[in-house]
Enzyme design. Sequence first.
Site, PDB file in Angstrom:
ATOM      1  N   GLU A 234      51.036  26.433  25.195  1.00 50.71           N
ATOM      2  CA  GLU A 234      52.326  25.801  24.933  1.00 50.71           C
ATOM      3  C   GLU A 234      52.188  24.391  24.362  1.00 50.71           C
ATOM      4  O   GLU A 234      52.940  24.013  23.483  1.00 50.71           O
ATOM      5  CB  GLU A 234      53.157  25.734  26.230  1.00 50.71           C
ATOM      6  CG  GLU A 234      53.552  27.093  26.810  1.00 50.71           C
ATOM      7  CD  GLU A 234      54.628  27.797  25.989  1.00 50.71           C
ATOM      8  OE1 GLU A 234      54.869  27.408  24.835  1.00 50.71           O
ATOM      9  OE2 GLU A 234      55.235  28.748  26.511  1.00 50.71           O
TER      10      GLU A 234
HETATM   11  C1  BLG Z   1      61.484  30.929  26.340  1.00 50.15           C
HETATM   12  C2  BLG Z   1      62.037  30.701  27.716  1.00 50.15           C
HETATM   13  C3  BLG Z   1      62.727  31.939  28.229  1.00 50.15           C
HETATM   14  C4  BLG Z   1      63.748  32.432  27.212  1.00 50.15           C
HETATM   15  C5  BLG Z   1      63.041  32.630  25.887  1.00 50.15           C
HETATM   16  O1  BLG Z   1      62.492  31.388  25.482  1.00 50.15           O
HETATM   17  O2  BLG Z   1      60.971  29.739  25.851  1.00 50.15           O
HETATM   18  N1  BLG Z   1      60.932  30.398  28.597  1.00 50.15           N
HETATM   19  C6  BLG Z   1      60.806  29.242  29.215  1.00 50.15           C
HETATM   20  O3  BLG Z   1      61.613  28.364  29.145  1.00 50.15           O
HETATM   21  C7  BLG Z   1      59.586  29.055  30.027  1.00 50.15           C
HETATM   22  O4  BLG Z   1      63.379  31.630  29.419  1.00 50.15           O
HETATM   23  O5  BLG Z   1      64.252  33.674  27.665  1.00 50.15           O
HETATM   24  S1  BLG Z   1      65.813  33.852  28.005  1.00 50.15           S
HETATM   25  O6  BLG Z   1      66.209  32.780  28.901  1.00 50.15           O
HETATM   26  O7  BLG Z   1      65.915  35.160  28.639  1.00 50.15           O
HETATM   27  O8  BLG Z   1      66.495  33.787  26.725  1.00 50.15           O
HETATM   28  C8  BLG Z   1      63.954  33.158  24.799  1.00 50.15           C
HETATM   29  O9  BLG Z   1      64.957  32.266  24.515  1.00 50.15           O
HETATM   30  C9  BLG Z   1      58.878  28.846  25.297  1.00 50.15           C
HETATM   31  C10 BLG Z   1      59.927  29.865  24.962  1.00 50.15           C
HETATM   32  C11 BLG Z   1      60.261  29.610  23.544  1.00 50.15           C
HETATM   33  C12 BLG Z   1      59.023  29.079  22.944  1.00 50.15           C
HETATM   34  N2  BLG Z   1      58.184  28.556  24.065  1.00 50.15           N
HETATM   35  C13 BLG Z   1      57.921  29.307  26.319  1.00 50.15           C
HETATM   36  O10 BLG Z   1      57.035  30.270  25.792  1.00 50.15           O
HETATM   37  C14 BLG Z   1      59.240  28.016  21.927  1.00 50.15           C
HETATM   38  O11 BLG Z   1      59.006  26.867  22.196  1.00 50.15           O
HETATM   39  N3  BLG Z   1      59.689  28.407  20.730  1.00 50.15           N
HETATM   40  C15 BLG Z   1      59.989  27.506  19.651  1.00 50.15           C
HETATM   41  C16 BLG Z   1      58.794  27.212  18.839  1.00 50.15           C
HETATM   42  S2  BLG Z   1      59.224  26.282  17.418  1.00 50.15           S
HETATM   43  O12 BLG Z   1      60.327  25.412  17.731  1.00 50.15           O
HETATM   44  O13 BLG Z   1      59.568  27.228  16.393  1.00 50.15           O
HETATM   45  O14 BLG Z   1      58.056  25.510  17.106  1.00 50.15           O
END
Ligand code: BLG
Length: 486
Positions: free
Chosen positions: A314
């Site tokens: 992360e």
């Molecule tokens: C996750 C959330 C989930 C959520 C999903 O997104 O975050 N997890 C956490 O907060 C730990 O709870 O599921 S939901 O609540 O059922 O919708 C889906 O929305 C985090 C993810 C998203 C990702 N990293 C943990 O793996 C992230 O940061 N994505 C964006 C990357 S960027 O902005 O494109 O660089």
Amino acid sequence: MFAQTAFRLRHALWLLATGLLLMLSGCVDKPSTLERVKEDGVLRVITRNSPATYFQDKNGETGFEYELVKRFADELGVKLEISTADNLDDIFSQLGKPGGPVLAAAGLVSSQNRTIDARFSHPYLEVTPQIIYRNGQARPTEPKDLIGKKIMVLKGSSHAEQLAQLKQQFPGIEYEESDQVEVVDLLRMVDEGQIDYTLVDSNEVAMNQVYFPNVRVAFDLGDARDQRWAVAPGEDNSLLNEIDAFIDQARKNGTLQRLKDRYYGHVDVLGYVGAYTFAQHLQERLPKFEKHFQNYAREQKLDWKILAAIGYQESMWQATVTSKTGVRGLMMLTQNTAQAMGVANRLDPRQSIMGGAKYFASMVDQVDDSVKEPDRTWFALAAYNIGTAHLEDARKMAQGEGLNPDKWLDVKKMLPRLSQKKWYSKTRYGYARGGETVHFVANVRRYYDILNWVTQPQLEGNQVADGKLHVPGVDKAKPEPDASPL
Ligand code: BLG
């Protein structure tokens, strides 16, 4: 007189014939090497104690050579008995001693000098000898750059032979052969600047790069060579033929490739830059957060290394990162998740780890009971990243395709479809960046593997800290009492 001579002659011939017969029957009766092994019910193998060959971790014996030779013993239906040699010469002097090892599996390459000491099997691993130097020092690029430098290699190694040959061409090259060290010691000595260069095989570098952030490959010295098992020169061919058939088979059925991926695949996946960057972060960043990972893992009955692996994926263990989408902190919690987990400040690493641990544990709980470990953990990781709803969509899709919705291998094939209209339009929860999730899980698993690798057996008190990494099989330590091994 004549009759007497004829009688004597007949008698002598008879004696000779019976003698020959007895000798022949003796030969037939004498069991072959393979029969002897099977009769004893034990395959005695000699190896070296090193991460690339054989070592003990908290689960017992392991290592590339160990895994391969264990499969061979299983196939023969005999027990495996491993002994380790202090140095390479020792291996060849032990081999074939009565009651001693019949096989050496120790990352050996056949060389001219060695063909009198042993006979070699078909190859199982191709390696290239590499000159290793320290990051920040001038990089040597050719043999003459080795002149006037402090170089150390293993005594009796094929690398020592290579340097001896090179010295004929470049008499200014000096090197020390030591029987007091193992390959990891040589790499450590380069890493810490105690020697300038060493010469080791590429598989050892690949495997150990994650421990030694300053170790760099300067250049390949010579062509790729094959590692082979060795049997004593005096033995018949029975065991060697069986070994060759086994190795050929292991190549064909993918066993060799799987073992290579497992033991030497870190660098393939991370790349060299990724591997030494990881090594750097392991020493410089992880110690700041390790206690939090351990404490909250214990609280949630998780393995702290899976949390640390998530944290690395992360944020590369950085407390204050923010993504484009506003997800923040070491464990990258969304605002909703943070709120639900009682995290007031996502940029506080302790709180972030606490929230991430709680959330991940709840993901593990929410996975269907029909999903068993280790798939359960991979599903929970996917849910951590994409949410349980989209994961459910992918599982349904797997079922629709006649795949197994309880197997990560099957469900991960479906996830990328969640970003294609043709597919997501038919799902309950719609569009999601499922391809990213597949990536996420693969990376976390890789970091988890490496963390397991570098922390086994654990240092006393469960620490990676003190900037001192633990190299398996080399640094002696107490085994780790682990929360939930996968
Ligand atoms: C996750 C959330 C989930 C959520 C999903 O997104 O975050 N997890 C956490 O907060 C730990 O709870 O599921 S939901 O609540 O059922 O919708 C889906 O929305 C985090 C993810 C998203 C990702 N990293 C943990 O793996 C992230 O940061 N994505 C964006 C990357 S960027 O902005 O494109 O660089």
